[in-house]
Design an enzyme around this catalytic site. Structure first.
Site, PDB file in Angstrom:
ATOM      1  N   GLY A  28       0.647  -1.223  -0.067  1.00  0.00           N
ATOM      2  CA  GLY A  28       0.105  -0.012   0.043  1.00  0.00           C
ATOM      3  C   GLY A  28       0.850   1.134  -0.137  1.00  0.00           C
ATOM      4  CE1 TYR A 177      -4.697 -13.160   2.811  1.00  0.00           C
ATOM      5  CE2 TYR A 177      -3.572 -14.821   1.279  1.00  0.00           C
ATOM      6  CZ  TYR A 177      -3.703 -13.715   1.857  1.00  0.00           C
ATOM      7  OH  TYR A 177      -3.426 -12.660   0.745  1.00  0.00           O
TER       8      TYR A 177
END
Length: 305
Positions: A28, A177
């Protein structure tokens, strides 16, 4: 051989306002940094505001002319998602690009504040709710995009477990996940189909970073963590390289809605970004639609389609 795509291929982002979740570190941060350098106004939507402000300072040092803001966002809390969306509406008249990047991988079983399994609740439901709540801001932009970061691990999620979405019967953190990353892809494909059917120019695109050297591994099994210092330099690529598929999905003028970008090397583990394929399960339109309806019910967020 096709020419490689690098940060230097990012066109000018001047005039674009970008919101990136989980932008204080790793993929990010690298995504935010690269877009700010190219002129974007960047908003870091982060769980820890202090870390977000530190990240904003680092970006400002690299790109002094960039406008960088910080918004509190805890994707494991629908209250926080609503608060973040309200702040974005109050501060900005539009969003040109939303990057659903934040993620959690392999934690011991726990739940979000709303009772969802932590990985499914954070990685999928939190982003589903956020996107719906800021959709109006996105639709005000001339050529908006939503890029959702999935993973090659979507192949480990053999199905969306509607019978036990929150793994209350038994918990497998690797498969959980995988389910959350499969849901990210299905969300992208269903969102694009709904946008297209309503004549919107907004694009929904997915990306994955391959094997990238980030802190996401911190909740992996002990053996994986012990081997990581030795294996990562050989297998994993840097966070800056891992962010390239997201950056291409976010900025390449040739991108089409519903595409999926990942590393172009063997097994999509590392390399420069290109269009990649997802597994057959992710392309099941009936399951995509059912997941969408389920996500609306669980989050209480409905899209105006």
């Amino acid at each position: 051989m096709a020419r490689t795509w690098t940060e230097s291929d990012i066109p000018s982002q001047c005039g674009r306002r970008v919101v990136i979740t989980g932008a204080n570190s790793g993929l990010g941060f690298e995504t935010a940094r690269a877009l700010a350098v190219r002129g974007a106004s960047v908003v870091l939507a982060v769980r820890d505001v202090g870390k977000g402000e530190h990240a904003a300072e680092r970006i400002a040092a690299i790109a002094p002319a960039a406008e960088v803001g910080v918004v509190w966002l805890d994707l494991a809390s629908l209250y926080s998602v609503h608060e973040a969306a309200a702040e974005l509406h109050a501060k900005y008249d539009r969003i040109d690009l939303l990057v659903n990047n934040a993620g959690l991988m392999y934690p011991p079983r726990s739940t979000t504040r709303d009772g969802f399994e932590m990985q499914f609740g954070t990685n999928h439901l939190g982003h589903f709710a956020l996107t719906g709540l800021v959709l109006e801001l996105l639709l005000r932009a001339p050529n908006p995009r939503v890029v959702t970061v999935s993973s090659n691990a979507h192949r480990f999620g053999s199905e969306i477990r509607f019978h036990d979405l929150h793994w209350e019967q038994s918990y497998d953190r690797i498969r959980a996940y995988g389910q959350s990353k499969l849901a990210n892809l299905m969300f992208t494909y269903e969102l694009q189909r709904r946008l297209s059917s309503h004549g919107s120019t907004m694009l929904a695109v997915a990306a994955h970073p391959g094997a990238s050297d980030t802190a996401l591994i911190r909740n992996s099994p002990a053996m994986v963590r012990r081997l990581a210092p030795f294996v990562a330099p050989v297998v994993a690529q840097s966070a800056a390289m891992g962010a390239l598929p997201t950056l291409r999905a976010a900025t390449d003028p040739a991108v089409l809605g519903g595409q999926f970008y990942g590393p172009g090397g063997v097994g999509q583990v590392r390399g420069y970004p290109r269009i990649v394929s997802s597994n057959r399960r992710s392309q099941d339109t009936q399951v995509q639609h059912r997941l969408w309806r389920t996500s609306e019910r669980l989050t209480g967020v409905s899209y105006p389609f």
